[in-house]
Design a protein around this motif. Structure first.
Motif, PDB file in Angstrom:
ATOM      1  N   TRP A 108       0.829  -1.212   0.000  1.00 23.80           N
ATOM      2  CA  TRP A 108       0.000   0.000   0.000  1.00 23.80           C
ATOM      3  C   TRP A 108       0.862   1.260   0.000  1.00 23.80           C
ATOM      4  O   TRP A 108       0.550   2.242   0.670  1.00 23.80           O
ATOM      5  CB  TRP A 108      -0.955   0.017   1.190  1.00 23.80           C
ATOM      6  CG  TRP A 108      -1.834  -1.188   1.290  1.00 23.80           C
ATOM      7  CD1 TRP A 108      -2.240  -1.996   0.276  1.00 23.80           C
ATOM      8  CD2 TRP A 108      -2.416  -1.724   2.488  1.00 23.80           C
ATOM      9  NE1 TRP A 108      -3.042  -3.013   0.754  1.00 23.80           N
ATOM     10  CE2 TRP A 108      -3.161  -2.873   2.105  1.00 23.80           C
ATOM     11  CE3 TRP A 108      -2.379  -1.359   3.827  1.00 23.80           C
ATOM     12  CZ2 TRP A 108      -3.870  -3.645   3.036  1.00 23.80           C
ATOM     13  CZ3 TRP A 108      -3.072  -2.127   4.742  1.00 23.80           C
ATOM     14  CH2 TRP A 108      -3.816  -3.240   4.349  1.00 23.80           C
ATOM     15  N   ILE A 109       1.946   1.237  -0.770  1.00 28.54           N
ATOM     16  CA  ILE A 109       2.821   2.397  -0.878  1.00 28.54           C
ATOM     17  C   ILE A 109       2.615   3.101  -2.217  1.00 28.54           C
ATOM     18  O   ILE A 109       2.350   4.313  -2.257  1.00 28.54           O
ATOM     19  CB  ILE A 109       4.307   1.989  -0.734  1.00 28.54           C
ATOM     20  CG1 ILE A 109       4.549   1.323   0.625  1.00 28.54           C
ATOM     21  CG2 ILE A 109       5.214   3.207  -0.913  1.00 28.54           C
ATOM     22  CD1 ILE A 109       4.213   2.193   1.813  1.00 28.54           C
ATOM     23  N   LEU A 110       2.711   2.374  -3.312  1.00 24.76           N
ATOM     24  CA  LEU A 110       2.658   3.004  -4.631  1.00 24.76           C
ATOM     25  C   LEU A 110       1.315   3.685  -4.889  1.00 24.76           C
ATOM     26  O   LEU A 110       1.258   4.680  -5.610  1.00 24.76           O
ATOM     27  CB  LEU A 110       2.955   1.971  -5.718  1.00 24.76           C
ATOM     28  CG  LEU A 110       4.373   1.363  -5.685  1.00 24.76           C
ATOM     29  CD1 LEU A 110       4.547   0.368  -6.824  1.00 24.76           C
ATOM     30  CD2 LEU A 110       5.445   2.449  -5.746  1.00 24.76           C
ATOM     31  N   HIS A 111       0.240   3.162  -4.296  1.00 26.68           N
ATOM     32  CA  HIS A 111      -1.074   3.778  -4.571  1.00 26.68           C
ATOM     33  C   HIS A 111      -1.230   5.148  -3.901  1.00 26.68           C
ATOM     34  O   HIS A 111      -2.193   5.860  -4.177  1.00 26.68           O
ATOM     35  CB  HIS A 111      -2.226   2.841  -4.200  1.00 26.68           C
ATOM     36  CG  HIS A 111      -2.504   2.721  -2.727  1.00 26.68           C
ATOM     37  ND1 HIS A 111      -3.637   2.082  -2.259  1.00 26.68           N
ATOM     38  CD2 HIS A 111      -1.826   3.127  -1.620  1.00 26.68           C
ATOM     39  CE1 HIS A 111      -3.647   2.122  -0.939  1.00 26.68           C
ATOM     40  NE2 HIS A 111      -2.555   2.747  -0.531  1.00 26.68           N
ATOM     41  N   ASP A 112      -0.289   5.512  -3.048  1.00 27.26           N
ATOM     42  CA  ASP A 112      -0.333   6.832  -2.409  1.00 27.26           C
ATOM     43  C   ASP A 112       0.186   7.944  -3.325  1.00 27.26           C
ATOM     44  O   ASP A 112       0.035   9.121  -2.987  1.00 27.26           O
ATOM     45  CB  ASP A 112       0.526   6.848  -1.141  1.00 27.26           C
ATOM     46  CG  ASP A 112      -0.156   6.148   0.024  1.00 27.26           C
ATOM     47  OD1 ASP A 112      -1.385   6.020   0.005  1.00 27.26           O
ATOM     48  OD2 ASP A 112       0.558   5.718   0.949  1.00 27.26           O
ATOM     49  N   TRP A 113       0.795   7.560  -4.484  1.00 20.36           N
ATOM     50  CA  TRP A 113       1.556   8.543  -5.248  1.00 20.36           C
ATOM     51  C   TRP A 113       1.197   8.529  -6.723  1.00 20.36           C
ATOM     52  O   TRP A 113       0.673   7.550  -7.251  1.00 20.36           O
ATOM     53  CB  TRP A 113       3.056   8.276  -5.080  1.00 20.36           C
ATOM     54  CG  TRP A 113       3.488   8.224  -3.660  1.00 20.36           C
ATOM     55  CD1 TRP A 113       3.704   7.103  -2.894  1.00 20.36           C
ATOM     56  CD2 TRP A 113       3.706   9.344  -2.782  1.00 20.36           C
ATOM     57  NE1 TRP A 113       4.048   7.460  -1.614  1.00 20.36           N
ATOM     58  CE2 TRP A 113       4.062   8.820  -1.517  1.00 20.36           C
ATOM     59  CE3 TRP A 113       3.650  10.723  -2.958  1.00 20.36           C
ATOM     60  CZ2 TRP A 113       4.349   9.635  -0.433  1.00 20.36           C
ATOM     61  CZ3 TRP A 113       3.942  11.538  -1.869  1.00 20.36           C
ATOM     62  CH2 TRP A 113       4.283  10.995  -0.628  1.00 20.36           C
ATOM     63  N   SER A 114       1.520   9.636  -7.379  1.00 24.09           N
ATOM     64  CA  SER A 114       1.335   9.748  -8.830  1.00 24.09           C
ATOM     65  C   SER A 114       2.315   8.830  -9.546  1.00 24.09           C
ATOM     66  O   SER A 114       3.270   8.315  -8.954  1.00 24.09           O
ATOM     67  CB  SER A 114       1.587  11.198  -9.268  1.00 24.09           C
ATOM     68  OG  SER A 114       2.970  11.532  -9.075  1.00 24.09           O
ATOM     69  N   ASP A 115       2.100   8.635 -10.841  1.00 27.00           N
ATOM     70  CA  ASP A 115       3.017   7.811 -11.629  1.00 27.00           C
ATOM     71  C   ASP A 115       4.440   8.355 -11.558  1.00 27.00           C
ATOM     72  O   ASP A 115       5.408   7.594 -11.468  1.00 27.00           O
ATOM     73  CB  ASP A 115       2.561   7.750 -13.087  1.00 27.00           C
ATOM     74  CG  ASP A 115       1.312   6.905 -13.279  1.00 27.00           C
ATOM     75  OD1 ASP A 115       0.865   6.272 -12.303  1.00 27.00           O
ATOM     76  OD2 ASP A 115       0.781   6.879 -14.407  1.00 27.00           O
ATOM     77  N   GLU A 116       4.588   9.678 -11.619  1.00 27.22           N
ATOM     78  CA  GLU A 116       5.914  10.297 -11.594  1.00 27.22           C
ATOM     79  C   GLU A 116       6.615  10.024 -10.265  1.00 27.22           C
ATOM     80  O   GLU A 116       7.818   9.706 -10.239  1.00 27.22           O
ATOM     81  CB  GLU A 116       5.794  11.805 -11.827  1.00 27.22           C
ATOM     82  CG  GLU A 116       5.307  12.212 -13.210  1.00 27.22           C
ATOM     83  CD  GLU A 116       3.816  11.980 -13.424  1.00 27.22           C
ATOM     84  OE1 GLU A 116       3.393  11.893 -14.602  1.00 27.22           O
ATOM     85  OE2 GLU A 116       3.074  11.871 -12.414  1.00 27.22           O
ATOM     86  N   LYS A 117       5.879  10.134  -9.151  1.00 32.61           N
ATOM     87  CA  LYS A 117       6.480   9.872  -7.847  1.00 32.61           C
ATOM     88  C   LYS A 117       6.794   8.377  -7.688  1.00 32.61           C
ATOM     89  O   LYS A 117       7.838   8.013  -7.114  1.00 32.61           O
ATOM     90  CB  LYS A 117       5.524  10.327  -6.736  1.00 32.61           C
ATOM     91  CG  LYS A 117       5.333  11.846  -6.649  1.00 32.61           C
ATOM     92  CD  LYS A 117       6.577  12.521  -6.123  1.00 32.61           C
ATOM     93  CE  LYS A 117       6.402  14.031  -5.942  1.00 32.61           C
ATOM     94  NZ  LYS A 117       5.434  14.368  -4.886  1.00 32.61           N
TER      95      LYS A 117
END
Length: 364
Positions: free
Chosen positions: A267-276
């Motif tokens: 549940w880390i990547l879903h916190d951020w935009s594609d760029e982040k």
């Protein structure tokens, strides 16, 4: 001449459209708050203790509700709440043939209410309660503005700060959120560790964004050969769990990542935009050995929209991430694109558990 309801409906060509519109105008507010009320009353515990498929009347359930004031619970109003859940198949409802007004209710495995026992360490009760708190509901009032201006941050519009900054000023809300994450994580990880063997053969594992280390502790309890590195912001890991085999490392995953045989992210990547996300994955890629991998857990959106509960849950979660943190859920194509841009050779789905998908990103 009297007509049956089916005959009346046949004459109204738009009956289904009308009833679906009415349903949509009522369900989003009624259903979750009914579940909240039943959690607060301890009804899931009562039904779980009674046993699977054991039918109880509202009066029988009400007699077991403990009121802080000592006043007896009202079985008629309770029955009205239970009927809502039965109509959505979250409970099984039945009617006594000799007394149609006497309904009975039972918990079922497929209904899911057993996962809302309030004081269970493996529970979604706190997750629902935090989502229905005023602080979490108010940003949704500004959801439409994210369409008019994609830079809009609904929490800033609602109370002037990012969600994480808001937690610092409201520790009770932060504690409820932490319980929500712990309960849902424990449910997921307890099942995952019984069915997933991807941690076997590893010498070290870095939990990127691992919080205070509870998830890593669960993994190491199952795989004691691992040297665990819990990586998060310095003030977070400062209060980390003290468990043999776990080293807490403070830092910023937008800058670098500790080295390990594999990296775990939940549940880390879903916190951020594609760029982040690309920035995070590039740092993770650098930290891995030539044959290293990422074990990533996130909701996986379908490539084609359908009306299954799984798809609906994914799209609902996607909008929640948009509202709360300007993040997003992704489909497999999008994950593969970001991973490839970061240098990973391939992405494979290796498991699915509790509505989440386990993907492995391979460096070679």
């Amino acid at each position: 001449m009297a007509q049956s309801m089916s005959e009346i409906r046949e004459k109204d060509g738009d009956f289904m459209g009308q009833i679906r519109a009415l349903h949509l105008s009522l369900t989003p507010i009624v259903l979750p708050f009914v579940v909240k009320a039943l959690i607060e009353l301890g009804v899931p515990e009562i039904l779980v203790e009674a046993g699977p498929h054991v039918e109880l009347t509202a009066a029988e359930i009400a007699s077991r509700i403990v009121s802080p004031t000592g006043r007896a619970a009202d079985s008629e109003n309770l029955d009205r709440l239970l009927a809502v859940l039965a109509s959505h198949n979250f409970l099984r409802g039945s009617v006594d043939s000799e007394n149609p007004d006497k309904k009975k209710y039972a918990i079922t495995a497929e209904g899911g209410l057993q996962y809302f026992v309030k004081n269970d360490t493996k529970s979604l009760a706190s997750l629902l309660l935090v989502h229905l708190s005023p602080d979490f509901v108010s940003p949704f009032q500004f959801l439409h503005e994210t369409v008019l201006d994609p830079s809009t941050c609904p929490p800033i519009r609602a109370y002037g700060t990012q969600l994480w900054d808001h937690f610092e000023k409201h520790p009770e809300l932060a504690n409820l959120f932490n319980r929500a994450m712990a309960g849902s994580s424990a449910l997921l990880m307890s099942t995952l560790l019984e069915m997933y063997d991807g941690f076997e053969g590893l010498g070290s594992l870095v939990d990127v964004g691992g919080g205070t280390g509870e998830t890593l502790a669960l993994i190491i309890s199952k795989h004691p050969q691992l040297r665990g590195i819990n990586f998060d912001q310095p003030h977070v890991v400062a209060t980390g769990v003290r468990v043999p085999g776990i080293e807490h490392v403070g830092g910023n995953f937008f800058e670098s990542c500790p080295q390990g045989d594999a990296v775990f992210m939940k549940w880390i990547l879903h916190d951020w935009s594609d760029e982040k996300c690309l920035c995070i994955l590039k740092n993770v890629y650098k930290a891995l050995p030539p044959r290293g991998k990422v074990v990533n857990i996130d909701m996986l959106l379908p490539e084609v929209i359908d009306s299954s509960f799984e798809s609906q849950t994914g799209f609902h979660t996607d909008v929640m991430m948009l509202t709360y943190v300007q993040g997003r859920e992704r489909n497999l194509s999008r994950f593969r694109k970001i991973a490839a841009d970061a240098g990973f050779m391939r992405v494979e789905i290796v498991a699915a558990v509790f509505g989440q998908t386990v993907m492995e990103f391979y460096k070679s």
